[in-house]
Design a protein around this motif. Structure first.
Motif, PDB file in Angstrom:
ATOM      1  N   ASP A   1       0.846  -1.331   0.022  1.00  0.00           N
ATOM      2  CA  ASP A   1       0.051   0.075  -0.096  1.00  0.00           C
ATOM      3  C   ASP A   1       0.881   1.384   0.021  1.00  0.00           C
ATOM      4  OD1 ASP A   1       0.882  -0.560   2.616  1.00  0.00           O
ATOM      5  OD2 ASP A   1      -0.847   0.813   3.628  1.00  0.00           O
TER       6      ASP A   1
ATOM      7  N   THR B   1     -10.299  -6.238  -6.398  1.00  0.00           N
ATOM      8  CA  THR B   1     -10.652  -4.917  -6.852  1.00  0.00           C
ATOM      9  C   THR B   1     -12.096  -4.655  -7.247  1.00  0.00           C
ATOM     10  OG1 THR B   1     -10.105  -5.545  -9.150  1.00  0.00           O
ATOM     11  CG2 THR B   1      -8.150  -4.473  -7.729  1.00  0.00           C
ATOM     12  N   GLN B   2     -12.403  -3.302  -7.628  1.00  0.00           N
ATOM     13  CA  GLN B   2     -14.018  -2.877  -8.228  1.00  0.00           C
ATOM     14  C   GLN B   2     -14.514  -4.142  -8.822  1.00  0.00           C
ATOM     15  OE1 GLN B   2     -15.115  -0.078 -10.979  1.00  0.00           O
ATOM     16  NE2 GLN B   2     -15.436   1.109  -9.369  1.00  0.00           N
TER      17      GLN B   2
ATOM     18  N   ARG C   1     -19.416  -2.606  -0.981  1.00  0.00           N
ATOM     19  CA  ARG C   1     -17.919  -2.264  -0.984  1.00  0.00           C
ATOM     20  C   ARG C   1     -17.180  -2.538  -1.958  1.00  0.00           C
ATOM     21  NH1 ARG C   1     -15.303  -5.093   4.219  1.00  0.00           N
ATOM     22  NH2 ARG C   1     -13.805  -3.432   3.858  1.00  0.00           N
TER      23      ARG C   1
ATOM     24  N   LEU D   1     -15.345   0.591  -4.684  1.00  0.00           N
ATOM     25  CA  LEU D   1     -13.935   0.953  -4.624  1.00  0.00           C
ATOM     26  C   LEU D   1     -13.328   1.835  -5.812  1.00  0.00           C
ATOM     27  CD1 LEU D   1     -12.428  -2.644  -3.924  1.00  0.00           C
ATOM     28  CD2 LEU D   1     -12.496  -0.745  -2.541  1.00  0.00           C
TER      29      LEU D   1
ATOM     30  N   GLU E   1     -10.181   3.994  -8.136  1.00  0.00           N
ATOM     31  CA  GLU E   1      -8.883   3.587  -8.617  1.00  0.00           C
ATOM     32  C   GLU E   1      -7.813   3.488  -7.510  1.00  0.00           C
ATOM     33  OE1 GLU E   1      -5.819   5.428 -11.862  1.00  0.00           O
ATOM     34  OE2 GLU E   1      -7.724   6.299 -11.665  1.00  0.00           O
TER      35      GLU E   1
ATOM     36  N   GLN F   1      -7.531   1.322  -5.249  1.00  0.00           N
ATOM     37  CA  GLN F   1      -8.367   0.887  -4.079  1.00  0.00           C
ATOM     38  C   GLN F   1      -8.526  -0.705  -4.228  1.00  0.00           C
ATOM     39  OE1 GLN F   1     -11.610   3.030  -3.133  1.00  0.00           O
ATOM     40  NE2 GLN F   1     -10.249   4.660  -2.022  1.00  0.00           N
TER      41      GLN F   1
ATOM     42  N   PRO G   1      -8.801  -2.837   3.682  1.00  0.00           N
ATOM     43  CA  PRO G   1      -8.918  -1.957   2.948  1.00  0.00           C
ATOM     44  C   PRO G   1      -7.314  -1.731   2.364  1.00  0.00           C
ATOM     45  CG  PRO G   1     -10.621  -1.306   4.453  1.00  0.00           C
ATOM     46  CD  PRO G   1      -9.449  -2.485   5.023  1.00  0.00           C
ATOM     47  N   VAL G   2      -7.059  -1.382   1.164  1.00  0.00           N
ATOM     48  CA  VAL G   2      -5.798  -1.246   0.710  1.00  0.00           C
ATOM     49  C   VAL G   2      -5.773   0.088  -0.337  1.00  0.00           C
ATOM     50  CG1 VAL G   2      -3.637  -2.042  -0.280  1.00  0.00           C
ATOM     51  CG2 VAL G   2      -5.027  -3.686   1.179  1.00  0.00           C
ATOM     52  N   GLN G   3      -4.924   0.769  -0.030  1.00  0.00           N
ATOM     53  CA  GLN G   3      -4.887   1.911  -0.895  1.00  0.00           C
ATOM     54  C   GLN G   3      -3.528   1.592  -1.428  1.00  0.00           C
ATOM     55  OE1 GLN G   3      -6.905   4.885  -2.093  1.00  0.00           O
ATOM     56  NE2 GLN G   3      -5.522   4.757  -3.357  1.00  0.00           N
TER      57      GLN G   3
END
Length: 584
Positions: free
Chosen positions: A236, A414-415, A442, A446, A448, A450, A466-468
């Motif tokens: 991250d 991811t999304q 969720r 999400l 970009e 994330q 959650p990861v950025q």
């Protein structure tokens, strides 16, 4: 567990006097029965160790004379990778009355004669490396050490130090420990060795080695101690999610998400981190999305001009520690790619059982290469499963064999907004005790960069983390054409004309206009063009964006109609638009 090589010191570690201790010998032979490798690494003379191996038959390879002599008993090949101690230096010391013993490549004396060695070396101008081991003083050719000799031997045999656990007890075992993935000191080891070790056995000498082999390596008990020297990968942007490469390489990971949401980029980030830690990877890529891996100095990209023979791939994996990224996009049909992948995985897993590498297999677009109930490519993974270390990247996990999905240890999501795929992932997570309340919302929210992650380390929480994601370079082919077709217009004859000339639906001349038209287009017209493949053909042949065309093709495999289909199509087009606008 990817540990497949034991390297052990002799005196004080597995010996009783001049003999291999019975308990250590039994443990080593049991280890080798599974096709795994044992290496004897000692300061003793080559001739002594060669005769010992002939008598006990407990080792596959030998590093003698403190790393200056390496030997393969099976081929009877001996090497002196660092040369020998100069004869003139040995003669000067003998003339001075210094007591000496001589091996093939090294010589030795005892304390306190180390000062005399340095004086003679300087006077004669002859380089020598002096190493002390308890009361012993060893004269070595420059560059020689147990660790250096072992690394030379492993490379010559096509083996990797990332598969290595080392045992030692004395000062001259420090370089041996430094070379190893897992460092183990026996209870009677000197203090400096115990300090650098990952684990100190409760028993001394041979009993400690035998106990460790039986307890952890043969019985498959997970290590209950940390691998302190393991390479770490920061996933991250804030550096709060740090992955231990030693743990990650033994885990099966599923990366799932919608088209254009960064799945392949994320997989490449994990792969790049593992390669940075010295691990060997094999990436199998049906569409060319893993080409960025070749930017790493230890990775070779194959298939851009001609798909390589499987025998060549195996030779490179076996004879070198290079990672490979295989681009199968030149193969004209999915069936050919599946058959190639089937033969490749079968041979690669056979190699891994023998050599312990490649350490990780990355399969992009797994739904195409492994998906379907009759897909033969999934069988080598299911039949040869031994915690094989694989990462599968897919936008459609529901197409993968349920038995294969159940083998996954960790997930990165991811999304994704397709209900069937979100439900599939949700069932997998719920079966592992993960709280999936609100998962569709969720995943749909999400943005970009994330993601949600679970199970990337042995110690996992009950919920998704959650990861950025940290920013990184992304590579797209044909970028010189993208600016024109994102904002400019193609000629009237090459524009996209909609079926039935729906009122208000002017033709589209670029990606922006296509998105604008789809927002108000009759769903029946969308279905008409999608089923015929018109959108994908126009994007591929006119806009020259093969990636977006492939994403559009995927929508034909999803059972969506009406407004849900419009939303899915718009999501796909707008995701690509956002990526291109950021890059141009």
């Amino acid at each position: 567990m990817h540990i497949s090589i034991i390297a052990t010191d002799f005196d004080g570690t597995v010996s009783h006097g001049d003999q291999l201790a019975p308990e250590a010998g039994r443990a080593l032979r049991r280890w080798r029965e599974g096709g795994r490798i044992a290496v004897l690494v000692s300061g003793r003379s080559f001739e002594f160790l060669r005769q010992l191996q002939e008598a006990v038959q407990a080792f596959d390879l030998i590093v003698a004379e403190n790393g200056a002599v390496v030997y393969n008993p099976h081929t009877d090949e001996m090497r002196l990778p660092f040369g020998v101690v100069p004869d003139a230096l040995v003669a000067r010391l003998s003339q001075s009355g210094i007591p000496l013993w001589r091996g093939i490549a090294i010589a030795g004396t005892r304390l306190p004669h180390d000062d005399a060695v340095w004086v003679a070396s300087r006077e004669l101008g002859l380089p020598v490396h002096v190493e002390t081991n308890r009361n012993e003083v060893m004269l070595l050719p420059p560059g020689a050490s147990k660790g250096a000799g072992l690394l030379h031997l492993l490379q010559n045999e096509g083996l990797s130090a990332r598969n290595l656990v080392a045992f030692g007890d004395a000062e001259n075992d420090c370089s041996l420990m430094q070379a190893a993935e897992v460092k183990v000191a026996v209870a009677n080891a000197v203090e400096c060795l115990q300090v650098m070790a990952d684990h100190v056995t409760p028993e001394p000498g041979p009993a400690g080695v035998a106990g460790f082999v039986d307890r952890y390596l043969l019985n498959g008990k997970p290590f209950d101690f940390a691998i302190r020297g393991a390479h770490h990968i920061s996933l991250d942007a804030a550096g709060e999610v740090s992955l231990n490469a030693y743990d990650l390489v033994d885990r099966e990971i599923l990366i799932a998400g919608g088209s254009g949401c960064g799945k392949s980029w994320l997989a490449c980030r994990l792969a790049d981190g593992l390669m940075g830690g010295g691990y060997q990877l094999l990436g199998v890529d049906p569409v060319g999305d893993l080409s960025g891996l070749s930017r790493h100095g230890s990775c070779l990209s194959l298939g851009r001009e001609e798909v390589p023979a499987i025998s060549l791939v195996l030779q490179l994996l076996t004879d070198t520690n290079l990672s490979l990224a295989l681009d199968l996009s030149l193969m004209p049909t999915t069936e050919e790619k599946v058959l190639y992948t089937t033969g490749l995985l079968r041979r690669v897993l056979e190699t891994r059982r023998r050599l312990g590498k490649p350490h990780w297999i990355l399969i992009d677009e797994a739904q195409d290469l492994l998906g379907g109930p009759d897909n033969p490519a999934r069988l080598p993974l299911l039949r040869g499963f031994e915690s094989f270390g694989v990462c599968m990247v897919t936008w459609q996990p529901s197409r993968l064999d349920q038995a294969l999905l159940e083998l996954m240890h960790g997930f990165v999501l991811t999304q994704h907004r397709l209900p069937s795929e979100v439900d599939c992932v949700g069932r997998l997570l719920a079966g592992r005790g993960v709280d999936i309340e609100g998962l569709p919302e969720r995943l749909g929210q999400l943005g970009e960069g994330q993601a949600l992650a679970w199970g990337l380390t042995p110690a996992t929480d009950a919920g998704l983390t959650p990861v950025q994601l940290a920013p990184g370079q992304r590579v797209f082919a044909g970028m010189h054409r993208m600016h024109r077709y994102l904002e400019g217009k193609v000629t009237p004859s090459r524009r996209f004309y909609f079926h039935g000339q729906q009122a208000g639906s002017l033709p589209a001349g670029n990606l922006d206009e296509l998105i604008d038209r789809v927002r108000t287009l009759d769903p029946a017209v969308i279905i008409f063009h999608l089923q015929r493949g018109d959108f994908a053909h126009w994007i591929r042949d006119v806009l020259h964006d093969k990636t977006l065309a492939r994403w559009i093709d995927r929508l034909q495999a999803v059972e969506l109609t009406g407004e849900a289909l419009r939303v899915a199509l718009l999501d796909t087009l707008e995701q690509r638009q956002r990526v291109l606008e950021r890059l141009i």
